[in-house]
Write a protein that holds these residues in place. Structure first.
Motif, PDB file in Angstrom:
ATOM      1  N   LEU A 245      -8.308  31.450  45.322  1.00 18.18           N
ATOM      2  CA  LEU A 245      -6.912  31.451  45.751  1.00 18.18           C
ATOM      3  C   LEU A 245      -6.224  32.791  45.547  1.00 18.18           C
ATOM      4  O   LEU A 245      -5.242  33.092  46.224  1.00 18.18           O
ATOM      5  N   VAL A 253     -11.626  28.743  52.937  1.00 18.39           N
ATOM      6  CA  VAL A 253     -12.640  28.661  51.892  1.00 18.39           C
ATOM      7  C   VAL A 253     -13.710  27.680  52.329  1.00 18.39           C
ATOM      8  O   VAL A 253     -13.411  26.637  52.923  1.00 18.39           O
ATOM      9  N   ALA A 303      -6.042  24.114  47.560  1.00 17.88           N
ATOM     10  CA  ALA A 303      -6.121  25.005  48.716  1.00 17.88           C
ATOM     11  C   ALA A 303      -4.943  24.780  49.655  1.00 17.88           C
ATOM     12  O   ALA A 303      -4.303  25.739  50.122  1.00 17.88           O
ATOM     13  N   ARG A 304      -4.644  23.531  49.927  1.00 19.85           N
ATOM     14  CA  ARG A 304      -3.586  23.238  50.899  1.00 19.85           C
ATOM     15  C   ARG A 304      -2.207  23.577  50.352  1.00 19.85           C
ATOM     16  O   ARG A 304      -1.285  23.893  51.125  1.00 19.85           O
ATOM     17  N   VAL A 308      -4.165  27.197  52.775  1.00 17.22           N
ATOM     18  CA  VAL A 308      -5.526  27.661  53.055  1.00 17.22           C
ATOM     19  C   VAL A 308      -6.350  26.509  53.612  1.00 17.22           C
ATOM     20  O   VAL A 308      -6.316  25.396  53.077  1.00 17.22           O
ATOM     21  N   ILE A 310      -9.779  24.480  54.153  1.00 15.92           N
ATOM     22  CA  ILE A 310     -10.926  24.298  53.275  1.00 15.92           C
ATOM     23  C   ILE A 310     -12.015  23.505  53.974  1.00 15.92           C
ATOM     24  O   ILE A 310     -11.746  22.455  54.573  1.00 15.92           O
TER      25      ILE A 310
END
Length: 394
Positions: A245, A253, A303-304, A308, A310
Motif C-alpha cells: 500500500l 495488487v 486495498a479497497r 486499489v 486487488i
C-alpha cells in the motif's frame, strides 16, 4: 511544484523492488558472508517501466543500529559488473553524498535526472564505511551483485578481486517519474513470485515477464512466505501496508499467497523427521481454508480503502513435492473453489489451471517444474505470466 508532481506532470511510480527481510528470516544466503565494513556493495537491477527521473530506496528496517552510507552511485550496467561511464551519477541524500539511516527506517535518495527506457539494467553501488551489524536484505537474488574492498563507488570497471554477493543488501526499490501517466502493479507472494527455480540473470520471474508487456511491476515475493504467520519474512498480512500500500503510483495488487500456510500446517510435526529443521522455521498452529479466506478478505478491505484493485492467483498443485499431503491438497482445492466462485476479488489469475497436468490435476506438468514438483522452471513461470491478461491492469 512539489517533487510528487515534478517533470511531465506525473508522480513517482515504483519500477523495481525487493521485499526487505530480517537477516535471520531468509534462506541463509548471507550466512557465509563477512559482515560489511569498509566495503562497497554493487548490485544490478532491471527496472520495469521507464522514465526521466529516478530515485533509490534503501532499507535499514531490520537494522539494530544506525546504518552509515558513505557514498552511493547509480548508472547503466554493463556486463561483468561495469558501469557505463557517461551514465554514472552520484546519489545524494538531502543534497549530501553520505547519510546515516536510523535503525528501523528506510531512506529515499534525492531525485536524479536520468532518461531510462523501459527494462533498463542499472548498477547501484553503496559504500559502507562502518560495520553493518544487522543487514536488512532480500534472500536471494537472481541478478548479480558484488562486494568490493574500500570505497569503489566511482570505479567504472569491476576489480578482479570483487567477491560475489548471493543476496540483495539494503536496496529495496527503484522509483521513476514516467514520461506518460502510469500505475504500478505489485505482486505480493512467496517463492513462485520470487522466482525460485528460474535461471539467474534471465529475468524469468513472473513479475519480470509481466514487465516485458509494458507494465510497471514491483516484485514483493519472498521465498517461503505465508499469508497469516511470520517465518521466512513477515507474513503477508503484516507487511501489506509497507510492501504494497505504500508503493508510489500503486494501482493494482496481485496476491499469490496461501499455499505455504495450508501445506505447512498440514505436514506432520514429529520432531525428528527429515523436514524437522524446515518446519522449525515456520511457527504457528493449524490453518484451515476458512483462515486463509479470512486473510484474503482482510487484504481486499485494506486495498479497497486505498482505491486499489486487488487480484488473486489460484494455488498451484504440489503432489510429488516433499510438503504434499492429502490434507493439504483438500485444503488447496477448497480455497481455489472459493477464489473462483466468490467474486470477492477484482480479477482471478488461474495459476492452477496454467500448471496442472490434465491427466493428474494435483501435479504440476512435468515440463513446467524445476524438478521438485513445486517450483517453476523458466518455462513454468512463462506459462504463469502468459496466463495473465495484461488488460486487467489498464
Amino acid at each position: 511544484m512539489s517533487e510528487t508532481n515534478a517533470g511531465a506532470g506525473h508522480g513517482w511510480v515504483r519500477s523495481w523492488s525487493a521485499a526487505p527481510q530480517a537477516p535471520d528470516a531468509g534462506l541463509g544466503s548471507l550466512d557465509g558472508v563477512t559482515p560489511f565494513k569498509d566495503v562497497t556493495v554493487r548490485q544490478v537491477v532491471r527496472i520495469s517501466g521507464g522514465g526521466h527521473r529516478v530515485r533509490v530506496r534503501l532499507s535499514n528496517e531490520y537494522g539494530t543500529a544506525p546504518l552509515t552510507v558513505g557514498a552511493a552511485g547509480i548508472g547503466l550496467a554493463v556486463d561483468g559488473g561495469a558501469v557505463r561511464e557517461d551514465s554514472a551519477r552520484v546519489l545524494t541524500f538531502a543534497g549530501r553524498p553520505a547519510v546515516t539511516v536510523p535503525a528501523g527506517a528506510p531512506i529515499l535518495s534525492d531525485p536524479i535526472d536520468l532518461p531510462l527506457p523501459a527494462l533498463t539494467t542499472l548498477s547501484i553501488s553503496l559504500y559502507l564505511p562502518e560495520l553493518v551489524e544487522s543487514c536488512t536484505y532480500h534472500d536471494s537474488s537472481l541478478d548479480p551483485a558484488w562486494i568490493l574492498a574500500g570505497n569503489a563507488v566511482a570505479e567504472a570497471v569491476l576489480p578482479g578481486e570483487a567477491e560475489p554477493l548471493p543476496a540483495r543488501a539494503l536496496l529495496s526499490a527503484v522509483e521513476v517519474v514516467p514520461d506518460a501517466p502510469a500505475t504500478a502493479v505489485v505482486v505480493l507472494g512467496d517463492s513462485l513470485v520470487d522466482g525460485f527455480g528460474s535461471t539467474p540473470g534471465t529475468h524469468s520471474t513472473v513479475p519480470e515477464l509481466l514487465a516485458d508487456r509494458g507494465l510497471y511491476v514491483s516484485n514483493q515475493g519472498i521465498s517461503g512466505n505465508r499469508l497469516l504467520n511470520d517465518g521466512l519474512g513477515a507474513s503477508g498480512l503484516a507487511r501489506f501496508d509497507r510492501d504494497v500500500l505504500a508503493t508510489p503510483g500503486l494501482g493494482h495488487v496481485i496476491v499469490s499467497l496461501g499455499h505455504n500456510d495450508l501445506s505447512i500446517a498440514a505436514m506432520p510435526r514429529d520432531g525428528d523427521g527429515p523436514l524437522a529443521d524446515l518446519l522449525a522455521m515456520f511457527p504457528g498452529g493449524p490453518v484451515t481454508p476458512d483462515d486463509v479466506i479470512a486473510g484474503y478478505r482482510q487484504l481486499i478491505a485494506r486495498a479497497r480503502d486505498r482505491g486499489v484493485k486487488i487480484h488473486i492467483a489460484t494455488l498451484t498443485p504440489d503432489e510429488g513435492a516433499e510438503m504434499h499431503t492429502a490434507a493439504g491438497e483438500s485444503a488447496r482445492q477448497a480455497v481455489n473453489t472459493w477464489i473462483r466462485t466468490s467474486g470477492a476479488f477484482d480479477g482471478v489469475l488461474d495459476f492452477d489451471a496454467a500448471w496442472r497436468d490434465p491427466a493428474h490435476p494435483s501435479r504440476v506438468r512435468e515440463d513446467l517444474h524445476a524438478g521438485d514438483h513445486l517450483h517453476g522452471n523458466d518455462a513454468g513461470y512463462r506459462a504463469l505470466a502468459d496466463s495473465v491478461d495484461p488488460s486487467l491492469f489498464h
